[in-house]
Scaffold this motif. Sequence first.
Motif, mmCIF file in Angstrom:
data_model
loop_
_atom_site.group_PDB
_atom_site.id
_atom_site.type_symbol
_atom_site.label_atom_id
_atom_site.label_comp_id
_atom_site.label_asym_id
_atom_site.label_seq_id
_atom_site.Cartn_x
_atom_site.Cartn_y
_atom_site.Cartn_z
ATOM 1 N N THR A 109 0.838 -1.195 0.000
ATOM 2 C CA THR A 109 0.000 0.000 0.000
ATOM 3 C C THR A 109 0.875 1.248 0.000
ATOM 4 O O THR A 109 0.551 2.246 -0.650
ATOM 5 N N ALA A 110 2.000 1.186 0.721
ATOM 6 C CA ALA A 110 2.948 2.308 0.688
ATOM 7 C C ALA A 110 3.494 2.506 -0.722
ATOM 8 O O ALA A 110 3.601 3.644 -1.208
ATOM 9 N N GLY A 111 3.837 1.410 -1.398
ATOM 10 C CA GLY A 111 4.327 1.526 -2.775
ATOM 11 C C GLY A 111 3.288 2.106 -3.709
ATOM 12 O O GLY A 111 3.586 3.001 -4.517
ATOM 13 N N ALA A 112 2.038 1.619 -3.607
ATOM 14 C CA ALA A 112 0.963 2.150 -4.447
ATOM 15 C C ALA A 112 0.677 3.610 -4.112
ATOM 16 O O ALA A 112 0.344 4.407 -4.998
ATOM 17 N N SER A 113 0.833 3.983 -2.846
ATOM 18 C CA SER A 113 0.568 5.359 -2.426
ATOM 19 C C SER A 113 1.606 6.323 -2.989
ATOM 20 O O SER A 113 1.288 7.464 -3.329
ATOM 21 N N GLU A 133 10.183 -0.154 -4.922
ATOM 22 C CA GLU A 133 11.208 0.606 -4.204
ATOM 23 C C GLU A 133 10.652 1.207 -2.918
ATOM 24 O O GLU A 133 11.270 1.122 -1.855
ATOM 25 N N HIS A 134 9.470 1.798 -2.996
ATOM 26 C CA HIS A 134 8.920 2.465 -1.816
ATOM 27 C C HIS A 134 8.185 1.493 -0.901
ATOM 28 O O HIS A 134 8.002 1.799 0.285
ATOM 29 N N ALA A 135 7.811 0.342 -1.413
ATOM 30 C CA ALA A 135 7.360 -0.722 -0.518
ATOM 31 C C ALA A 135 8.525 -1.185 0.349
ATOM 32 O O ALA A 135 8.369 -1.427 1.557
ATOM 33 N N ASN A 138 9.657 1.697 2.996
ATOM 34 C CA ASN A 138 8.718 2.040 4.066
ATOM 35 C C ASN A 138 8.088 0.817 4.729
ATOM 36 O O ASN A 138 7.082 0.947 5.421
ATOM 37 N N TRP A 139 8.688 -0.353 4.554
ATOM 38 C CA TRP A 139 8.011 -1.578 4.976
ATOM 39 C C TRP A 139 7.799 -1.652 6.487
ATOM 40 O O TRP A 139 6.792 -2.193 6.945
ATOM 41 N N LYS A 140 8.713 -1.092 7.276
ATOM 42 C CA LYS A 140 8.577 -1.214 8.728
ATOM 43 C C LYS A 140 7.361 -0.441 9.235
ATOM 44 O O LYS A 140 6.500 -0.990 9.932
ATOM 45 N N MET A 199 3.639 8.824 5.018
ATOM 46 C CA MET A 199 4.744 7.878 5.189
ATOM 47 C C MET A 199 5.753 7.980 4.060
ATOM 48 O O MET A 199 6.972 7.936 4.283
ATOM 49 N N VAL A 200 5.263 8.072 2.820
ATOM 50 C CA VAL A 200 6.166 8.067 1.668
ATOM 51 C C VAL A 200 6.651 9.460 1.300
ATOM 52 O O VAL A 200 7.472 9.604 0.388
#
Length: 312
Positions: A109-113, A133-135, A138-140, A199-200
Amino acid sequence: MATLKDLFGAGRFNRAPKRDFRRDDLPDTRVKLFWDALRIRWSAMVGLNLLYLLFWLPAILWTGVNLLSMQQLLVTATEGTDLSAQLSGLMFTFLLILWPLMALTGPFTAGASYVSRNWARGEHSFVASDFFEHARKNWKQALVVSTITGAIPLLTYLLWRFYGQLAQDVSGLFLLPEIVVFIVAIVWLLMLEAVYMLMVTYRLTLRQLLGNAVRLALGRLPLFAGIRALTLLLPAAMLLTFLFNTGEATFLLTVGGFFYMVFGLALNRLLYASLANAVCERFINPQIGAPVNIGMRSQTPPADEDSLEGAR
């Protein structure tokens, strides 16, 4: 005689543009910016939707299995059957297993965002590479947020039943914590519209991330509630039709299912990103000297590079 170039219009791509792109060509309102992003990126949104859908499939399939079981219980229930107890047991099992399935979707969801945020700003983004890359980056934080998100339905269900039973058997005052549980769940649902974009975009601790998301959601409550209601309208109609009007459900489920499989998830993320961009650029960016009205005619640059320490 027409040539292949004439037939397929290839000559048009070799013509010089009538004029250069100008600032006046940029949208001057948030609504226009959103529709520009939707018009320009709709085909790429299909790719983002299919990629993002892969990580939601376990939760979707598990939900479908349990909806079929629930429908079967409602249809086959006979007089004397303890339908309430059976539905309660089914609901508990469903929500318990749904919890980790939803938790796994957080990083993606972070990657899609991130991809949606760029599109909502009128900026370019590479769907697959930026998504992963952004998944990864920001995975934590994303996993913490999605784990809480997965737990919220289960905790809300258990506490709602617990306090509801106490209100019925002990005192009506237990309605107050029951209402508080419901309000907390609603606030969390609303803040999710902004938390992944925060987050991103910004360098925030988890506490700052959640605190800012809550403040933005409550500060612009009508907007957040309106967008959330809009995105829940079709799923709610599909659910109610499936459970209580099975004979009329085929068309709506087919159309709605196809919409979400191909486009709907990405459209929701673009809506949330557009809303989050607007509120962040109004309330956060001026405080750190970051640009505002990004992608719009009235865009202003950052005050200086040093002031961007808090933003990515």
